[in-house]
Motif scaffolding. Structure first.
Motif, short mmCIF file in Angstrom:
data_model
loop_
_atom_site.label_atom_id
_atom_site.label_comp_id
_atom_site.label_asym_id
_atom_site.label_seq_id
_atom_site.Cartn_x
_atom_site.Cartn_y
_atom_site.Cartn_z
N SER A 112 -4.16 -0.79 17.06
CA SER A 112 -3.39 -1.98 17.46
C SER A 112 -1.95 -1.61 17.80
O SER A 112 -1.35 -2.15 18.73
N SER A 113 -1.38 -0.68 17.02
CA SER A 113 -0.01 -0.25 17.29
C SER A 113 0.09 0.45 18.64
O SER A 113 1.02 0.21 19.43
N VAL A 114 -0.88 1.32 18.94
CA VAL A 114 -0.89 2.00 20.24
C VAL A 114 -1.06 0.99 21.37
O VAL A 114 -0.41 1.08 22.43
N PHE A 115 -1.93 0.01 21.18
CA PHE A 115 -2.17 -1.02 22.20
C PHE A 115 -0.90 -1.84 22.47
O PHE A 115 -0.57 -2.15 23.61
N GLN A 116 -0.18 -2.16 21.40
CA GLN A 116 1.06 -2.92 21.55
C GLN A 116 2.10 -2.14 22.34
O GLN A 116 2.83 -2.68 23.18
N ASN A 117 2.17 -0.83 22.08
CA ASN A 117 3.10 0.02 22.82
C ASN A 117 2.76 0.04 24.31
O ASN A 117 3.64 -0.01 25.18
N ASN A 118 1.47 0.11 24.61
CA ASN A 118 1.05 0.11 26.02
C ASN A 118 1.37 -1.21 26.70
O ASN A 118 1.77 -1.26 27.87
N SER A 137 4.71 -4.35 30.48
CA SER A 137 5.66 -5.44 30.72
C SER A 137 6.93 -4.93 31.38
O SER A 137 7.48 -5.57 32.29
N SER A 138 7.41 -3.76 30.94
CA SER A 138 8.60 -3.17 31.56
C SER A 138 8.34 -2.81 33.01
O SER A 138 9.18 -3.05 33.89
N VAL A 139 7.16 -2.24 33.29
CA VAL A 139 6.82 -1.90 34.67
C VAL A 139 6.73 -3.15 35.54
O VAL A 139 7.20 -3.18 36.70
N ASN A 140 6.15 -4.21 34.99
CA ASN A 140 6.03 -5.46 35.75
C ASN A 140 7.40 -6.04 36.08
O ASN A 140 7.64 -6.53 37.19
N THR A 141 8.33 -5.98 35.12
CA THR A 141 9.68 -6.47 35.37
C THR A 141 10.36 -5.68 36.49
O THR A 141 11.03 -6.24 37.36
N SER A 142 10.17 -4.37 36.47
CA SER A 142 10.75 -3.53 37.52
C SER A 142 10.16 -3.85 38.88
O SER A 142 10.87 -3.91 39.90
N LEU A 143 8.84 -4.10 38.92
CA LEU A 143 8.19 -4.43 40.19
C LEU A 143 8.69 -5.77 40.74
O LEU A 143 8.88 -5.92 41.96
N VAL A 144 8.88 -6.74 39.87
CA VAL A 144 9.39 -8.05 40.32
C VAL A 144 10.79 -7.90 40.90
O VAL A 144 11.12 -8.48 41.95
N GLY A 145 11.65 -7.12 40.23
CA GLY A 145 12.99 -6.90 40.76
C GLY A 145 12.98 -6.17 42.09
O GLY A 145 13.73 -6.52 43.01
N PHE A 146 12.10 -5.18 42.21
CA PHE A 146 11.99 -4.44 43.47
C PHE A 146 11.50 -5.36 44.60
O PHE A 146 12.00 -5.29 45.72
#
Length: 228
Positions: free
Chosen positions: A26-32, A37-46
């Motif tokens: 579960s901890s590994v899944f949460q990290n992924n 989420s960080s990648v999605n935020t970057s894509l929205v800004g781009f």
């Protein structure tokens, strides 16, 4: 009693290990999930930056054809008498001197009027008339914030208004995006500006829809509800 406790511990020990393994997974899944989420935020800004760039390129590629002003015809100088030919006075004097009749004095020719005094003032060139869509865009320019007062933004705002006016019962965000070919991120920003400027209203009768308010800039001039 000790044997019973040992039997109980041996029974629950595998379950405890599985629970610990599940916690690690579960901890590994949460990290992924956080990374995604960080990648999605970057894509929205781009995507937002790319949309603004494409809008600027489209605005730079458009050209406003302005009809040339009517050429002012220069008034011709009136009453411009013919210039006297050189030697005319000498020829007349020679003829009269050979004749026996009394000499007749010739009147001096009237000087030709100056051309500068006869020239009229050039009429001022006529200003090109704006079309209906151009008048609507000028009216929008006085309403929207300075960020959207560029030619490219004004054309996109007018395009969104026209696409919305084609639907009698209101147009959804997806329908306006399809008609205008504007990205949804940029279109949401345009629609928000138009709502704040009292050009559009939104309601949630059957999903979120937008309607053109009566008395908008599309009513400011004939043909304002048409695209260029």
């Amino acid at each position: 009693e000790r044997a019973r406790m040992a039997a109980v511990e041996s029974h629950y020990r595998p379950i405890e290990r599985k629970i610990q393994q599940l916690q690690k997974v579960s901890s590994v899944f949460q990290n992924n999930v956080d990374r995604l989420s960080s990648v999605n935020t970057s894509l929205v800004g781009f995507h937002s930056v790319l949309s603004e760039f494409l809008s600027g390129v489209k605005a730079a590629s458009t050209r406003l054809d302005v009809p040339p002003p009517a050429s002012a015809s220069k008034p011709k100088a009136a009453n411009a008498g013919p210039k006297p030919k050189q030697g005319s006075h000498r020829a007349s004097a020679a003829v009269t001197s050979t004749q026996e009749e009394p000499q007749v004095k010739e009147r001096p020719a009237a000087p030709a009027p100056k051309a500068s005094a006869r020239k009229g003032k050039k009429p001022a060139p006529e200003e090109p008339k704006l079309s209906g869509p151009q008048q609507a865009q000028q009216a929008l320019k006085a309403l929207v914030p300075p960020k959207f007062q560029g030619e490219g933004h004004l054309k996109q705002l007018h395009r969104a208004l026209v696409a919305t006016s084609k639907e009698d019962e209101g147009a959804s965000l997806a329908a306006i995006a399809t008609a205008t070919m504007i990205s949804k991120v940029q279109l949401e920003e345009y629609l928000t500006v138009l709502v704040r400027c009292n050009q559009l209203s939104k309601h949630r009768a059957q999903g979120l829809k937008f309607c053109v308010i009566k008395g908008s800039v599309l009513d400011s001039a004939p043909g304002a509800a048409e695209l260029e």
